[in-house]
Motif scaffolding. Structure first.
Motif: not given
Length: 601
Positions: A150-154, A218-221, A235-240
């Protein structure tokens, strides 16, 4: 070497008397020139179609998709790595190499000759990796298939990217299971990472066993853009959350169980790459892959011994400047144990690195003609991997400095480390690769050859002596210690993987010749043992660059400008070392001019 076109071959025939001069007419010469141009266009076009097709196929194979701007982005799945897919990949790359062989190199334009040599090295390495089934050991003491996903930043830019990310989380169990299946097959045929180099590495999995928002995925969220709001954000948060709890955590749990109960119990006790199935051929292929040079293990070992002797003599001279009374081993022990050389807090270490980076900024106009706009930040290595990670690592957006176990991170090493990882090393190098004038094909934009990239990084440590970065003899000794570290790699890597050295021999060889801490020595040696050939690239690349600089200074005299020398190197982006050498030879022969003269600002 410039291409030999039809016209030049015709001229050669005239010179040798094969064609009577009385037959030559302006029309004949014009016709020959037109034939040469058509041949070049045909050859260039065939090559371009081939590498563009292969690159697009490879990105799709890796699970990537094209965005609206035609750039490849992470898609909704990870790459397939099962044995059937590996066989398909090898068949494809073998066909690509056959097609490449059928394109006459002498008919290619100069730029396409560079592309052809680079493309050949890339595809050959990819094919070799499958031939030797390196996918059956998708880890080493430094890097693992389960990290960096997953992305290191942001976060991501839009809703579609988040949806693809969540789908990738759902695909993680399949991807992990394929890797575990490959590792089991490797164990069965005696192909694995040496057990001793993996001690404690399974702990890097533990952070991913945490459910919900405490999981690293969870970092990108947490960094979702503010323009994604309301029900869409929820919705994105619940799916993640559901994907993390239902897919990610169970997948990591299975990997952890496998590592503890199976792999760490059954992995081989031997160290040498020669001990693996078809081991000698495998090790030579790894040397070619990482160095892009056709050198034997014996040749590399001898070069390493010579460099070790040279650097040790320079170390003795620096010790004399400090006024220390004692031998090299006593001086190294002094450096390892005196509190004055160590940071008391992580912030102090990061601040020291930031100071060095900012000081180096003041010299960039003297070092480079082309300066990029992009900037980097300095961050600590993430806690989950810091205990067995290297001292630092730099890239396009950031330089990571390891603040774990501060008594093993001497400050006198930080100037050399910062130059290497930040600027004018890897972070600046990556920015120039993005921004430098002159288009290069996509397959080259995303590629990285260790000999080129790490050779430049190590060269910049030496370049710091020309920039006034090293303020004390201790910092200069730190630089030499780092150079000795890379020279020792040539001896240790070949010593372990070809000459049968023990781990204890390798630890002693590095520990007695550098001021690296015991922790760093152990971490580094385990990396060399578990990653055959990778450590050879640094010193061999740096030696080539310094040799070419010396040749340029001698040939050009007062006309030598290091800015243009460096611009040639970095403007090429990542290329095999023989290509770099050829291009620098041509630049020297042409008078050492500004390679960007006439380019639009």
């Amino acid at each position: 070497m410039p291409p030999v076109h039809t016209l030049s071959r015709l001229a050669l025939a005239f010179t040798l008397g094969a064609i009577p001069l009385t037959l030559v007419s302006p029309a004949t010469l014009a016709q020959a020139s037109a034939v040469a141009e058509r041949e070049q266009q045909t050859a260039d076009g065939r090559l371009q179609a081939l590498y563009e097709r292969e690159y697009a196929w490879r990105q799709a194979m890796l699970g990537k998709v094209l965005d609206d701007e035609g750039e490849w982005q992470a898609g909704s799945r990870w790459a397939r790595v099962d044995p059937a897919t590996q066989r398909e990949n090898l068949a494809y790359w073998e066909q690509v190499l056959a097609e490449l062989d059928a394109i006459p190199v002498e008919q290619l334009s100069h730029n396409e000759q560079i592309n052809a040599a680079t493309f050949r090295q890339i595809v050959t390495t990819l094919a070799d990796e499958v031939r030797f089934k390196t996918f059956q050991a998708p880890l080493n003491s430094d890097s693992f298939f389960w990290t960096g996903l997953f992305p290191r930043m942001g976060g991501f830019e839009d809703i579609a990217a988040y949806q693809r990310y969540i789908e990738r989380l759902r695909d993680l169990p399949r991807y992990f299971d394929e890797n575990l299946g490959n590792m089991r097959a490797g164990l069965e045929r005696g192909y694995s990472v040496p057990r001793v180099t993996l001690a404690g590495r399974e702990k890097s999995l533990e952070a991913y066993l945490v459910p919900g928002q405490g999981n690293p995925f969870w970092t990108p969220l947490a960094d979702m853009p503010e323009n994604i709001v309301g029900s869409e954000r929820e919705a994105l948060e619940q799916q993640a959350l559901a994907a993390i709890n239902e897919a990610v955590v169970p997948a990591y749990s299975r990997v952890l169980d496998f590592m503890r109960d199976d792999y760490l119990q059954q992995a081989r006790s031997s160290l040498a790459a020669r001990d693996l199935p078809d081991g000698e051929a495998f090790y030579r292929a790894q040397i070619r892959a990482f160095t892009t040079l056709d050198l034997t293990p014996e040749e590399i070992h001898q070069r390493g011994l010579a460099e070790v002797a040279r650097i040790e003599a320079e170390m003795q001279a620096v010790i004399a400047k400090t006024g220390f009374e004692g031998n090299l081993q006593e001086f190294i022990e002094f450096l390892r144990t005196d509190p004055q050389f160590y940071a008391k807090t992580p912030r102090e270490l990061l601040s020291y690195a930031a100071y060095v980076a900012k000081k180096a900024d003041g010299y960039m106009g003297e070092v480079l003609g082309f300066l990029p706009r992009r900037r980097f930040t300095i961050l600590p290595v993430p806690e989950a991997i810091a205990p067995f990670y290297t001292s630092g690592r730099g890239g396009l957006n950031s330089c990571l400095m390891n603040t774990y176990d501060l008594p093993s991170r001497p400050l006198f090493n930080l100037p050399a480390l910062t130059l290497h990882e930040c600027a004018p090393g890897h972070a600046l190098q990556a920015a120039i690769a993005k921004e430098a004038p002159g288009e290069i094909p996509r397959f080259r934009r995303d590629n990285y050859f260790s000999g080129y990239g790490e050779g430049w990084g190590l060269y910049t440590e030496w370049l710091g002596t020309k920039m006034g970065v090293y303020e004390t003899p201790y910092e200069d000794f730190g630089r030499l210690s780092y150079e000795m570290w890379r020279a020792c790699r040539l001896v240790i890597d070949t010593g372990v993987h070809y000459f049968g050295w023990t781990r204890e021999q390798a630890l002693a060889y590095l520990g007695e010749r550098t001021a690296l801490s015991t922790h760093e020595v152990t971490t580094e040696v385990d990396r060399y043992i578990s990653w055959p050939g990778q450590a050879l690239a640094y010193k061999l690349g740096e030696m080539l660059i310094r040799r070419k600089r010396a040749e340029a200074e001698e040939a050009l005299g007062a006309d030598f400008d290091q800015r243009y020398f460096h611009d040639v190197i970095l403007g090429l982006r990542s290329v095999p070392l023989p290509v770099l050498e050829s291009e620098l030879d041509s630049w020297i022969a042409a008078g050492g001019a500004d390679p960007y003269a006439g380019e639009a600002p």
